[in-house]
Design a protein around this motif. Structure first.
Motif, PDB file in Angstrom:
ATOM      1  N   SER A 135      20.800  44.873  34.502  1.00 21.74           N
ATOM      2  CA  SER A 135      20.806  43.492  34.982  1.00 21.74           C
ATOM      3  C   SER A 135      20.554  43.437  36.487  1.00 21.74           C
ATOM      4  O   SER A 135      19.748  42.627  36.972  1.00 21.74           O
ATOM      5  N   ARG A 264      26.962  39.218  31.939  1.00 30.83           N
ATOM      6  CA  ARG A 264      25.797  38.536  31.379  1.00 30.83           C
ATOM      7  C   ARG A 264      25.674  37.111  31.904  1.00 30.83           C
ATOM      8  O   ARG A 264      24.564  36.628  32.187  1.00 30.83           O
ATOM      9  N   TYR A 267      24.318  37.217  35.445  1.00 29.60           N
ATOM     10  CA  TYR A 267      22.884  37.507  35.429  1.00 29.60           C
ATOM     11  C   TYR A 267      22.078  36.294  34.985  1.00 29.60           C
ATOM     12  O   TYR A 267      21.044  35.965  35.585  1.00 29.60           O
TER      13      TYR A 267
END
Length: 341
Positions: A135, A264, A267
């Motif tokens: 990421s 996540r 990102y």
């Protein structure tokens, strides 16, 4: 009449020298591939004047004034403020700790089941770290791409080209006593003129702000991901502090997945922000083109200063003290404004 005669003599000297002169100054502009046609057209008269000045100084020969050190110190001192940015993309720290660095020395477990669960835990941590690293790498790669595109549009390069041309002229001028004195004494006026140009290209600050947004978003996201990665160590320590891992693997997995979800989300948020910045690139390009037209009005003042410098270099009657080029810069500008009216 005397000033007019001097200018005529200068013109003749320029014409004679033009046959053998290389385009040391105008060649800089000819090779300026990163300027728009509007910018080049606006700068052309100034560079032509500087080329003529260069030719005339070269035709005077040299008398070894040994002013190179004084020139370098003064020139750099006055013009350093224009070049605080090196025009390069930011260097981002993308490093993450390894599993070993996170959890330290492994605890030894006696039973096969405990050893198996420990192995499973390390595998989960490794997978999480790998996703976090991917990421970060993808985000930084995109950030650098957008930065590079914006840097191509960000044009304080206009002043950089003028600075480079002046540098070529001055390095020749310091070899001739008269030219050395004149160039040295006119540095403050040239500095003022360049600041007027610099102020006239404020529209380029739009791209500068976008670059800062890219950098800020990227740095903050990397810091967020890194913080979550170090939270993995806290999760591990809470469980590894017990004598046995049996039955605790489920708790670890739930906590790790929560951390992974945070990574996540960070990102994804950063990616949306990069999308928005990418969408602003066309506007940035348009503003950059318009800057080539906006700053053109500030060039004549610099040309006037260069003309005064040329007159100073060619002038030989030091007993006369009422010429514009010998007056303070403010008084010179006032007189010129009166004449224009």
């Amino acid at each position: 009449m005397k000033v007019y005669s001097i200018i005529c003599l200068i013109s003749v000297a320029f014409s004679l020298h033009e046959v053998v002169a290389y385009k040391e100054i105008t060649g800089i502009l000819d090779n300026a591939k990163d300027l728009t046609p509007e910018e080049i057209n606006a700068l052309r008269p100034l560079f032509n004047d500087l080329q003529s000045q260069y030719d005339y100084i070269v035709s005077m020969g040299t008398d070894d004034t040994n002013m190179e050190e004084l020139y370098d110190a003064t020139f750099n001192e006055y013009f350093a403020s224009f070049f605080e940015s090196d025009g390069e993309t930011m260097g981002y720290d993308t490093s993450l700790p390894t599993v070993e660095e996170l959890i330290g020395e492994s605890t030894y477990f006696s039973t096969l089941e405990e050893q198996k669960e420990m192995s499973d835990l390390q595998s989960i941590l490794e997978d999480t770290l790998e996703e976090a690293q991917t990421s970060i790498d993808e985000l930084v790669k995109r950030a650098i791409t957008i930065e590079s595109q914006l840097l191509k549009l960000n044009k304080p390069k206009i002043v950089t080209y003028i600075y480079k041309a002046l540098g070529v002229v001055f390095k020749v001028a310091v070899r001739v006593s008269r030219a050395a004195y004149c160039t040295y004494s006119h540095i403050p006026q040239l500095n003022t003129s360049l600041h007027n140009i610099y102020d006239g290209i404020d529209c380029y600050s739009y791209t500068s702000k976008l670059i800062l947004k890219v950098q800020t978003q990227t740095v903050n996201t990397v810091l967020t991901i890194r913080k979550n990665v170090y939270n993995l160590a806290d999760v591990y320590r809470k469980v590894a502090g017990k004598q046995s891992l049996v039955g605790k693997i489920t708790t670890i997995i739930l906590n790790v997945f929560k951390i992974l979800r945070n990574i996540r989300e960070a990102y994804t948020t950063a990616t949306h922000a990069m999308d928005a910045l990418q969408n602003e690139l066309p506007d940035a390009a348009l503003k950059s083109v318009n800057c080539g037209k906006d700053f053109a009005a500030t060039i004549p003042d610099t040309i006037a200063t260069v003309t005064e410098l040329t007159t100073c270099i060619a002038f030989v009657d030091d007993s006369k003290e009422d010429y514009d080029f010998m007056k303070p810069v403010n008084q010179t500008r006032i007189n010129r404004d009166i004449k224009r009216k």
